[in-house]
Design an enzyme around this catalytic site. Structure first.
Site, PDB file in Angstrom:
ATOM      1  CB  SER A  40      -0.893   0.023   1.248  1.00 29.43           C
ATOM      2  OG  SER A  40      -1.666  -1.141   1.338  1.00 29.43           O
ATOM      3  CB  SER A 124      -9.895   4.687  12.361  1.00 28.20           C
ATOM      4  OG  SER A 124     -11.258   4.413  12.110  1.00 28.20           O
ATOM      5  CG  ASN A 185      -3.962   0.350  -4.094  1.00 23.72           C
ATOM      6  OD1 ASN A 185      -5.096  -0.109  -3.916  1.00 23.72           O
ATOM      7  ND2 ASN A 185      -3.130   0.570  -3.086  1.00 23.72           N
ATOM      8  CG  HIS A 261      -4.290  -4.980   2.748  1.00 26.13           C
ATOM      9  ND1 HIS A 261      -4.363  -3.688   2.266  1.00 26.13           N
ATOM     10  CD2 HIS A 261      -4.511  -4.890   4.086  1.00 26.13           C
ATOM     11  CE1 HIS A 261      -4.618  -2.862   3.259  1.00 26.13           C
ATOM     12  NE2 HIS A 261      -4.721  -3.561   4.373  1.00 26.13           N
ATOM     13  NE  ARG A 320     -32.392  23.049  25.684  1.00 28.35           N
ATOM     14  CZ  ARG A 320     -33.281  23.337  24.725  1.00 28.35           C
ATOM     15  NH1 ARG A 320     -32.893  23.477  23.483  1.00 28.35           N
ATOM     16  NH2 ARG A 320     -34.561  23.448  25.005  1.00 28.35           N
ATOM     17  CD  GLU A 368     -24.594  14.053  13.557  1.00 25.23           C
ATOM     18  OE1 GLU A 368     -24.346  13.220  12.663  1.00 25.23           O
ATOM     19  OE2 GLU A 368     -25.690  14.648  13.635  1.00 25.23           O
ATOM     20  NE  ARG A 475     -36.966  18.979  26.010  1.00 24.21           N
ATOM     21  CZ  ARG A 475     -37.931  19.821  26.374  1.00 24.21           C
ATOM     22  NH1 ARG A 475     -37.996  21.026  25.866  1.00 24.21           N
ATOM     23  NH2 ARG A 475     -38.857  19.470  27.254  1.00 24.21           N
TER      24      ARG A 475
END
Lengths: 624, 624
Positions: A40, A124, A185, A261, A320, A368, A475
């Site tokens: 790689s 990751s 690749n 790999h 909040r 997110e 909340r």
């Protein structure tokens, strides 16, 4: 003999030699380690040879130079290539290169910022590009410096949705300082990727998302050179260079061979591989340095008075809401504070900051992963990012938060709408695992205020705190119980009720502090005083105070939390108390059923964490 | 007076009337509740009116009919519309509709499968489409039934990367039974989306990913009708219908007005809104039922002998290897078992199943969100899915796992490469938070075997277990310590060493069981016998055995785990032991530093969880 290459002298021949050297070193280091990803690395060697010797602007002696470019290996498993690049740049010795993957070496299996030229940990897949978007946002909109962000991407990671979040945001924010280099690749870990060598697929997608795309032969230095030049010349849009390459390029028994790999060349085969690659000329690249500049374009830390908002005891405000107001105040006192939100700023209340400091607010829409990645990218550029969304939706970014800890990033996350107390919206919107998730992050801080003054003070503390710092907000409005003059340090707690005759200790946090107070009032009428500890700092937790309270109340302790029973406040308390061997009579009240819709009071009650459950638990312990 | 509509009689006029009724009911129900998302419902009313009365094939009296279509609201906040559709279909009464968001009502703020016609919980955006891909995969490749999957998507959620994972996989697998309906109403929660009404942007992206795309006016029933017909006529590719709509459509003071997201019409304004929408005709749709069929196309449960693989005591095998071999055996005994992997099947060892049962194996490439979503989709169709990846990378899908629990989905996740014991690859590949994450899922099961026979038995148990079931496997080979004849039930434990004079109890799981055995051997030579409990079932944990052991060893307990200190085995043990009030002398060994690369042994030692740390901890307790 060492040969120098620099921007002036670099050309096709040197690029080819340099690429071969990078391949040789990728094989040598990984064969030496007995593990790693040489094939790689080899596919992208030509891409890096041209980048390093002609386009990258980097002062390896001064990684802190704000004008340095940023080179991110989103395909972090190509670490042998990255480290071989460092060697070619003269930043590390061959001896150090050969410590690859050894215990104690900074040249780990996947890059981390233990190495001063690495911005962020990768490994990751699908994270380098969205973080690169964050760095590029900082470059274009905060630093306003001409550095470029180069991200080497693998084709397998194009299957990660986070890559497409990055594509959308990079185009939306017109990040012409960002270039993604796709090492196409063809081969993944076990098989061909979904798109193989169909560069046209990637080009069409990138263009549909608003990028400039260029398809090249990734082993032709002149095409590579041209592509980089083209990328530099695209006003207001990022560029994707789609480089068709061959995994294991340059060695007949590795090149485009499936099943190779993550496998090093065996010691037996090493010489044969090296022979095919030719003699390494020991090339040293004189990497072009950027303008040394005159330091950062902003001042870190307080630049003015911090006038935190305050509320009177007895007022009602949601934590909040206090977060939003305090963040705005912080923005006025510190120019390094930036805010990001996942298109719920009128819920998290980051809108207050956004309205006051629009130049330092970044709308990351409903993405997110990109939200957290952008915060990490801004942390690379020494900003103090506060990213907000519903606490439940930070679960979407857990892999990014985990990796941010490996990156030693300093980011602050504010998660609103915690627990069943949110009411009618139902369980999809309720964070009930966020404390467990955030506690289990290395070096993290987890805070949950119960009133507005406390929330505001903690927001100020967060700005000074390194690592991953999480604030859990509510909340509904809750009564203000603390005087504006009170202090709340991270690692502390507040003893809300206390007497010499306390029958039990109730440890609460956030909404359950108010339930505990109601319970205390009811129990007092029955002549059963209790101690209440507001554990607003869940990690680190105030173990000394907890242990002292447990001792003072005969080991009778109730922990009550608006969270699943696992990994939250209750277990944090048990961990703290386990440091002492005294007998413990413990009652744990947590959300024990799958909640539905209803009012906050109905749901707290159904979950088993309202005041009358606390009363019952205390009575049970008192009668023990 | 009730008027019937059916497929034969439906036409422009009825569609308009029906859409208005859906809008009226969306307003009435949310105004009644005092919360909810009427405007996001109103934009999609025409789309649903045509779908319900002409295209959907669904038997509301028999939701278990395998031939039923699947209607998934990926934009789950449009629940008022969904519930109004149910009313129009005669499935619920107006009286029930008006219980929307009340405590105890199944008509929650966001849909959940408490309602028999809802396949999966939505409300966390970007999940309905990838789950729809899973259902469509089951339809095309497992059930081979002609049902269709219709997914209503919001335009804000197109920012979620998971949507693009779904786009990639749906095209790759040629899911012509899948139609995504994009309600492009332009407005998100706080502002315009990144792409506004640029339907051409979405069309270009969908086409670049291999979909058929059609752009329509989402308020023109004839265009909608045509689009659905076109979707039915696309061999081998999914269709995206991009419907330009207006949020709050039909009411002047709501339509395309920013700032109205998630806000019900006030009681004061309700009549004015309803007046603009005209009289509701009390339309009842006779939804076309599918062929009743002849039951499922497969047999659930065991259909043959389960010949689990076995290993001799003293052999060496990795638990991930045992997972692969056992899964293959399970596949032979049960035709309802399917496997999915995130393109690491040669690491997780699901490749063994893939090779034997390629028709029941689904490659989900490097897209963990889609991996888990596809498993959830197959659970909807009553398969027994096993999805595998590195345990660390399931963090990528935490929001999907959390939501799967709300969906009451039955899925099995196998996470390999747990902890620092993986060795050289470094922290990005090490799961160190997975136990905390998976324990904090409602109704979950968390298992960690330490040897191959145990792993194989647990894989068989997993198939019988409902809810979210997580198996944590190891990269390195470990010695087989259990005879193939031993049984391992979920909720149990194994006492590996035990005597009447045990000085302490060591509770371990996975790799640390082997470290504990080494420690016991060393301690035995010093005349200090210890009890070792292999807590392979971390949730539910075998509290009785743990408490008995703690009592038997004077409350002296060591917990040792290859995981961060928070939320893992140690805290699970503390929770179990806290049910008894006896004094506890507790030592918790967990990963206390950020690991790097190195050998398994070096890293276990550096992390403070190797045998000599256990010896030290026991000696400390023994001397207390």
């Amino acid at each position: 003999m060492t040969q120098q290459i620099n921007q002036e002298t670099a050309g096709t021949e040197q690029w080819h030699s340099l690429a071969q050297q990078l391949r040789i070193d990728s094989i040598r280091s990984s064969t030496g380690a007995g593990s790693g990803h040489p094939t790689s690395s080899m596919s992208a060697a030509d891409l890096l040879a041209v980048l390093l010797s002609k386009y990258l602007r980097y002062d390896f002696d001064h990684p802190e130079n704000p004008n340095n470019d940023h080179l991110i290996f989103s395909k972090g498993h190509a670490s042998p290539l990255l480290y071989s690049v460092y060697k070619a740049a003269g930043a590390i010795s061959d001896e150090e290169l050969m410590t690859f993957r050894e215990f104690g070496s900074r040249l780990q299996g996947h890059p981390t910022p233990q190495i001063p030229w690495v911005d962020v940990a990768t490994g990751s897949l699908g994270q380098g590009l969205p973080i690169g978007v964050g760095v590029a946002l900082a470059g274009k909109y905060l630093d306003r410096l001409p550095y470029r962000v180069w991200v080497l991407c693998g084709d397998s990671e194009m299957a990660e949705g986070s890559m497409w979040e990055a594509f959308q945001h990079a185009a939306f924010y017109k990040l012409d300082n960002l270039t993604a280099i796709l090492d196409m690749n063809r081969l993944g870990q076990t098989r061909e990727t979904m798109d193989g060598w169909h560069g046209d697929h990637y080009a069409a997608r990138a263009e549909a998302f608003g990028w400039h795309a260029v398809q090249i032969d990734g082993h032709d230095p002149e095409q590579i050179d041209q592509a980089y030049a083209e990328a530099l010349d695209q006003p207001d849009r990022p560029t994707l260079i789609i480089a068709q390459t061959r995994k294991g390029r340059g060695v007949s028994f590795l090149e485009d061979v499936d099943g190779m790999h993550g496998k090093p060349v065996s010691e037996d085969q090493e010489q044969a591989a090296l022979d095919e690659l030719g003699d390494a000329d020991n090339l040293l690249v004189e990497v072009r340095k950027p303008d040394p500049g005159s330091g950062e374009n902003f001042t870190a830390g307080l630049t003015g008075a911090l006038n935190l908002p305050t509320w009177e005891v007895g007022d009602e405000e949601a934590t909040r809401g206090a977060y939003g107001a305090a963040l705005k105040a912080l923005g006025g006192a510190r120019e390094d504070v930036v805010a990001l939100d996942g298109e719920v700023s009128n819920s998290t209340k980051s809108e207050e900051f956004a309205e006051e400091y629009p130049d330092r607010y970044f709308e990351m829409f409903i993405s997110e992963q990109q939200l957290v990645s952008a915060a990490v990218g801004m942390s690379v550029r020494h900003r103090v990012p506060f990213a907000s969304s519903f606490a439940a939706f930070f679960t979407r970014a857990y892999d990014f938060i985990r990796m941010a800890a490996i990156s030693r990033a300093n980011i602050r996350l504010s998660g609103s709408h915690a627990g069943v107390s949110i009411g009618e919206d139902g369980p999809s919107q309720m964070a009930l695992e966020d404390i467990a998730m955030m506690r289990a992050v290395h070096g993290s801080t987890v805070l949950q205020p119960c009133d507005a003054n406390q929330a505001a003070k903690l927001v100020a503390e967060m700005a000074e705190r390194d690592g991953i710092v999480f604030l859990r907000t509510l909340r509904p409005k809750t009564p203000v119980i603390y005087d504006p003059s009170e202090d709340f340090s991270i690692g502390g707690s507040k003893t809300v009720r206390s007497s010499d005759d306390d029958a039990a200790t109730v440890i609460a946090s956030g909404i359950t502090v108010h339930e505990a107070i109601k319970a205390a009032d009811e129990l007092k009428e029955s002549g059963i005083p209790i101690r209440i500890i507001d554990a607003y700092s869940i990690k680190p937790i105030d173990g000394d105070t907890l242990r002292e309270a447990a001792r003072a109340t005969g080991g009778k302790v109730v922990a009550v939390e608006d969270h699943w029973p696992e990994g939250g406040l209750g277990e944090a308390v048990l961990s703290a108390l386990s440091e002492e061997a005294d007998a413990l009579h413990f009652e744990h009240l947590a959300v024990g059923i799958m909640p539905g819709s209803g009012s906050s009071a109905e749901l707290l009650d159904a979950a088993g964490i309202s005041s009358h459950h606390i009363v019952d638990a205390v009575r049970k312990l008192a009668n023990d």
